[in-house]
Design a protein around this motif. Structure first.
Motif, PDB file in Angstrom:
ATOM      1  N   ALA A 107      -6.332  11.335  -0.238  1.00  0.00           N
ATOM      2  CA  ALA A 107      -5.882  10.256   0.646  1.00  0.00           C
ATOM      3  C   ALA A 107      -7.062   9.412   1.112  1.00  0.00           C
ATOM      4  CB  ALA A 107      -5.142  10.843   1.852  1.00  0.00           C
ATOM      5  N   ARG A 108      -8.105  10.067   1.541  1.00  0.00           N
ATOM      6  CA  ARG A 108      -9.299   9.337   1.998  1.00  0.00           C
ATOM      7  C   ARG A 108      -9.919   8.541   0.842  1.00  0.00           C
ATOM      8  NH1 ARG A 108     -12.713  10.364   6.679  1.00  0.00           N
ATOM      9  NH2 ARG A 108     -14.659   9.261   6.361  1.00  0.00           N
ATOM     10  N   ASN A 109      -9.995   9.169  -0.317  1.00  0.00           N
ATOM     11  CA  ASN A 109     -10.546   8.519  -1.497  1.00  0.00           C
ATOM     12  C   ASN A 109      -9.712   7.299  -1.893  1.00  0.00           C
ATOM     13  OD1 ASN A 109     -12.384   8.439  -3.824  1.00  0.00           O
ATOM     14  ND2 ASN A 109     -10.558   8.988  -4.979  1.00  0.00           N
ATOM     15  N   LEU A 110      -8.406   7.412  -1.832  1.00  0.00           N
ATOM     16  CA  LEU A 110      -7.536   6.299  -2.179  1.00  0.00           C
ATOM     17  C   LEU A 110      -7.820   5.091  -1.287  1.00  0.00           C
ATOM     18  CD1 LEU A 110      -4.874   5.561  -3.897  1.00  0.00           C
ATOM     19  CD2 LEU A 110      -3.742   5.881  -1.712  1.00  0.00           C
ATOM     20  N   LEU A 111      -7.941   5.316   0.005  1.00  0.00           N
ATOM     21  CA  LEU A 111      -8.237   4.200   0.919  1.00  0.00           C
ATOM     22  C   LEU A 111      -9.613   3.611   0.638  1.00  0.00           C
ATOM     23  CD1 LEU A 111      -6.755   5.329   4.354  1.00  0.00           C
ATOM     24  CD2 LEU A 111      -5.784   3.759   2.669  1.00  0.00           C
ATOM     25  N   HIS A 112     -10.584   4.455   0.419  1.00  0.00           N
ATOM     26  CA  HIS A 112     -11.936   3.961   0.130  1.00  0.00           C
ATOM     27  C   HIS A 112     -11.970   3.125  -1.147  1.00  0.00           C
ATOM     28  CE1 HIS A 112     -14.732   5.717   3.099  1.00  0.00           C
ATOM     29  NE2 HIS A 112     -13.772   6.597   3.263  1.00  0.00           N
ATOM     30  N   ASN A 113     -11.182   3.515  -2.134  1.00  0.00           N
ATOM     31  CA  ASN A 113     -11.200   2.808  -3.415  1.00  0.00           C
ATOM     32  C   ASN A 113     -10.350   1.539  -3.434  1.00  0.00           C
ATOM     33  OD1 ASN A 113     -13.010   4.455  -4.822  1.00  0.00           O
ATOM     34  ND2 ASN A 113     -11.415   5.941  -5.237  1.00  0.00           N
ATOM     35  N   THR A 114      -9.557   1.320  -2.418  1.00  0.00           N
ATOM     36  CA  THR A 114      -8.693   0.135  -2.404  1.00  0.00           C
ATOM     37  C   THR A 114      -9.189  -0.950  -1.461  1.00  0.00           C
ATOM     38  OG1 THR A 114      -7.242   1.160  -0.749  1.00  0.00           O
ATOM     39  CG2 THR A 114      -6.610   1.389  -3.062  1.00  0.00           C
ATOM     40  N   MET A 129       0.817  -1.192   0.000  1.00  0.00           N
ATOM     41  CA  MET A 129       0.000   0.000   0.000  1.00  0.00           C
ATOM     42  C   MET A 129       0.863   1.259   0.000  1.00  0.00           C
ATOM     43  SD  MET A 129      -2.811   1.361  -0.146  1.00  0.00           S
ATOM     44  CE  MET A 129      -4.291   1.933   0.512  1.00  0.00           C
ATOM     45  N   GLU A 130       1.981   1.204   0.720  1.00  0.00           N
ATOM     46  CA  GLU A 130       2.850   2.371   0.796  1.00  0.00           C
ATOM     47  C   GLU A 130       3.329   2.795  -0.595  1.00  0.00           C
ATOM     48  OE1 GLU A 130       7.109   3.801   2.747  1.00  0.00           O
ATOM     49  OE2 GLU A 130       6.267   1.861   3.320  1.00  0.00           O
ATOM     50  N   ILE A 131       3.824   1.840  -1.376  1.00  0.00           N
ATOM     51  CA  ILE A 131       4.322   2.157  -2.708  1.00  0.00           C
ATOM     52  C   ILE A 131       3.194   2.693  -3.585  1.00  0.00           C
ATOM     53  CG2 ILE A 131       5.351   1.165  -4.801  1.00  0.00           C
ATOM     54  CD1 ILE A 131       7.277   1.382  -2.421  1.00  0.00           C
ATOM     55  N   PHE A 132       2.026   2.072  -3.498  1.00  0.00           N
ATOM     56  CA  PHE A 132       0.874   2.507  -4.284  1.00  0.00           C
ATOM     57  C   PHE A 132       0.515   3.955  -3.950  1.00  0.00           C
ATOM     58  CE2 PHE A 132      -3.803   2.745  -4.859  1.00  0.00           C
ATOM     59  CZ  PHE A 132      -3.844   2.537  -6.235  1.00  0.00           C
ATOM     60  N   ALA A 133       0.431   4.270  -2.658  1.00  0.00           N
ATOM     61  CA  ALA A 133       0.058   5.627  -2.242  1.00  0.00           C
ATOM     62  C   ALA A 133       1.134   6.636  -2.630  1.00  0.00           C
ATOM     63  CB  ALA A 133      -0.193   5.664  -0.736  1.00  0.00           C
ATOM     64  N   LYS A 134       2.402   6.279  -2.437  1.00  0.00           N
ATOM     65  CA  LYS A 134       3.484   7.199  -2.807  1.00  0.00           C
ATOM     66  C   LYS A 134       3.528   7.440  -4.309  1.00  0.00           C
ATOM     67  CE  LYS A 134       6.693   6.521   1.012  1.00  0.00           C
ATOM     68  NZ  LYS A 134       7.998   5.938   1.409  1.00  0.00           N
ATOM     69  N   ALA A 135       3.266   6.407  -5.087  1.00  0.00           N
ATOM     70  CA  ALA A 135       3.250   6.570  -6.540  1.00  0.00           C
ATOM     71  C   ALA A 135       2.099   7.476  -6.959  1.00  0.00           C
ATOM     72  CB  ALA A 135       3.136   5.211  -7.223  1.00  0.00           C
ATOM     73  N   TYR A 136       1.008   7.388  -6.247  1.00  0.00           N
ATOM     74  CA  TYR A 136      -0.158   8.232  -6.516  1.00  0.00           C
ATOM     75  C   TYR A 136       0.178   9.683  -6.183  1.00  0.00           C
ATOM     76  CZ  TYR A 136      -5.096   9.655  -6.245  1.00  0.00           C
ATOM     77  OH  TYR A 136      -6.308  10.271  -6.417  1.00  0.00           O
ATOM     78  N   ASP A 137       0.733   9.894  -4.991  1.00  0.00           N
ATOM     79  CA  ASP A 137       1.144  11.224  -4.535  1.00  0.00           C
ATOM     80  C   ASP A 137       1.810  11.045  -3.172  1.00  0.00           C
ATOM     81  OD1 ASP A 137       1.308  13.846  -3.513  1.00  0.00           O
ATOM     82  OD2 ASP A 137      -0.569  14.450  -4.447  1.00  0.00           O
ATOM     83  N   VAL A 138       3.045  11.479  -3.043  1.00  0.00           N
ATOM     84  CA  VAL A 138       3.790  11.314  -1.789  1.00  0.00           C
ATOM     85  C   VAL A 138       3.062  12.011  -0.633  1.00  0.00           C
ATOM     86  CG1 VAL A 138       5.970  11.819  -0.609  1.00  0.00           C
ATOM     87  CG2 VAL A 138       5.993  11.054  -2.974  1.00  0.00           C
ATOM     88  N   LYS A 139       2.441  13.127  -0.907  1.00  0.00           N
ATOM     89  CA  LYS A 139       1.708  13.842   0.141  1.00  0.00           C
ATOM     90  C   LYS A 139       0.524  13.012   0.636  1.00  0.00           C
ATOM     91  CE  LYS A 139       2.885  18.407  -1.603  1.00  0.00           C
ATOM     92  NZ  LYS A 139       2.369  19.602  -2.281  1.00  0.00           N
ATOM     93  N   VAL A 140      -0.062  12.228  -0.245  1.00  0.00           N
ATOM     94  CA  VAL A 140      -1.179  11.360   0.145  1.00  0.00           C
ATOM     95  C   VAL A 140      -0.699  10.341   1.166  1.00  0.00           C
ATOM     96  CG1 VAL A 140      -2.692   9.510  -0.698  1.00  0.00           C
ATOM     97  CG2 VAL A 140      -2.589  11.689  -1.909  1.00  0.00           C
ATOM     98  N   TRP A 141       0.472   9.743   0.946  1.00  0.00           N
ATOM     99  CA  TRP A 141       1.010   8.779   1.915  1.00  0.00           C
ATOM    100  C   TRP A 141       1.260   9.454   3.259  1.00  0.00           C
ATOM    101  CZ3 TRP A 141       0.801   4.107   3.240  1.00  0.00           C
ATOM    102  CH2 TRP A 141       1.707   3.551   4.132  1.00  0.00           C
ATOM    103  N   ARG A 142       1.734  10.681   3.240  1.00  0.00           N
ATOM    104  CA  ARG A 142       1.963  11.424   4.480  1.00  0.00           C
ATOM    105  C   ARG A 142       0.643  11.605   5.239  1.00  0.00           C
ATOM    106  NH1 ARG A 142      -0.104  15.326   7.438  1.00  0.00           N
ATOM    107  NH2 ARG A 142       1.367  16.481   8.651  1.00  0.00           N
ATOM    108  N   VAL A 143      -0.422  11.941   4.518  1.00  0.00           N
ATOM    109  CA  VAL A 143      -1.735  12.123   5.154  1.00  0.00           C
ATOM    110  C   VAL A 143      -2.224  10.800   5.748  1.00  0.00           C
ATOM    111  CG1 VAL A 143      -4.184  12.645   4.711  1.00  0.00           C
ATOM    112  CG2 VAL A 143      -2.401  14.130   3.781  1.00  0.00           C
ATOM    113  N   ILE A 144      -2.034   9.709   5.024  1.00  0.00           N
ATOM    114  CA  ILE A 144      -2.478   8.399   5.510  1.00  0.00           C
ATOM    115  C   ILE A 144      -1.752   8.041   6.809  1.00  0.00           C
ATOM    116  CG2 ILE A 144      -2.390   5.910   5.023  1.00  0.00           C
ATOM    117  CD1 ILE A 144      -2.945   6.662   2.046  1.00  0.00           C
ATOM    118  N   LYS A 145      -0.456   8.257   6.863  1.00  0.00           N
ATOM    119  CA  LYS A 145       0.339   7.855   8.026  1.00  0.00           C
ATOM    120  C   LYS A 145       0.259   8.844   9.194  1.00  0.00           C
ATOM    121  CE  LYS A 145       2.820   4.805   8.472  1.00  0.00           C
ATOM    122  NZ  LYS A 145       2.614   3.524   9.120  1.00  0.00           N
TER     123      LYS A 145
END
Length: 143
Positions: A53-60, A1-17
């Motif tokens: 970030a929220r959308n990414l989690l909901h869609n996965t 999931m980390e790689i997927f989120a970072k590839a999508y947008d590094v800031k998104v991974w920061r928000v998730i964590k």
């Protein structure tokens, strides 16, 4: 999931964590689409990253997993709940690792199993061990 989120947008991974990027206290919630015009560019970027970030989690996640996180208010809450569910607290994690090590140590080909099926089963054990932070080196695998 980390790689997927970072590839999508590094800031998104920061928000998730770490949680949402904060907006200033004077920033009203973005409930009305017409309020978008009153947001300055920086605020819009913060709102957009937080929502991505929220959308990414909901869609996965699956529908079953959605039930587990539907009451969460923030992306960080969603991530924490999923992390505990799938990685578990340290005792649960340790138990998972012990079961996987046991499966590895007693690994053998099942009757009627093809080489491809056996290899897939073995790869899953090794992959799961790695995911739990217990990768085996090639020296350990030969023992």
């Amino acid at each position: 999931m980390e790689i997927f989120a970072k590839a999508y947008d590094v800031k998104v991974w920061r928000v998730i964590k770490k949680g949402n990027y904060p907006l200033s206290a004077a920033t009203p919630p973005l409930d009305d689409p017409e309020d978008i015009d009153s947001y300055i560019k920086e605020k819009m970027e913060v709102v957009q990253v937080n929502n991505k970030a929220r959308n990414l989690l909901h869609n996965t996640i699956s529908g079953e997993e959605y039930e587990k996180i539907s009451s969460c208010d923030t992306t960080k809450e969603i991530w924490d709940k999923l992390e505990v569910t799938y990685e578990g607290i340290s005792k649960v994690k340790e138990t998972h690792i012990n079961m996987l090590v046991h499966d590895y140590e007693l690994f053998s080909m099942k009757e009627g199993e093809s080489i491809e099926e056996m290899f897939a089963r073995f790869s899953k054990i090794i992959s799961d061990l790695k995911a739990f932070g217990k990768p085996y080196t090639s020296d350990e695998l030969r023992k």
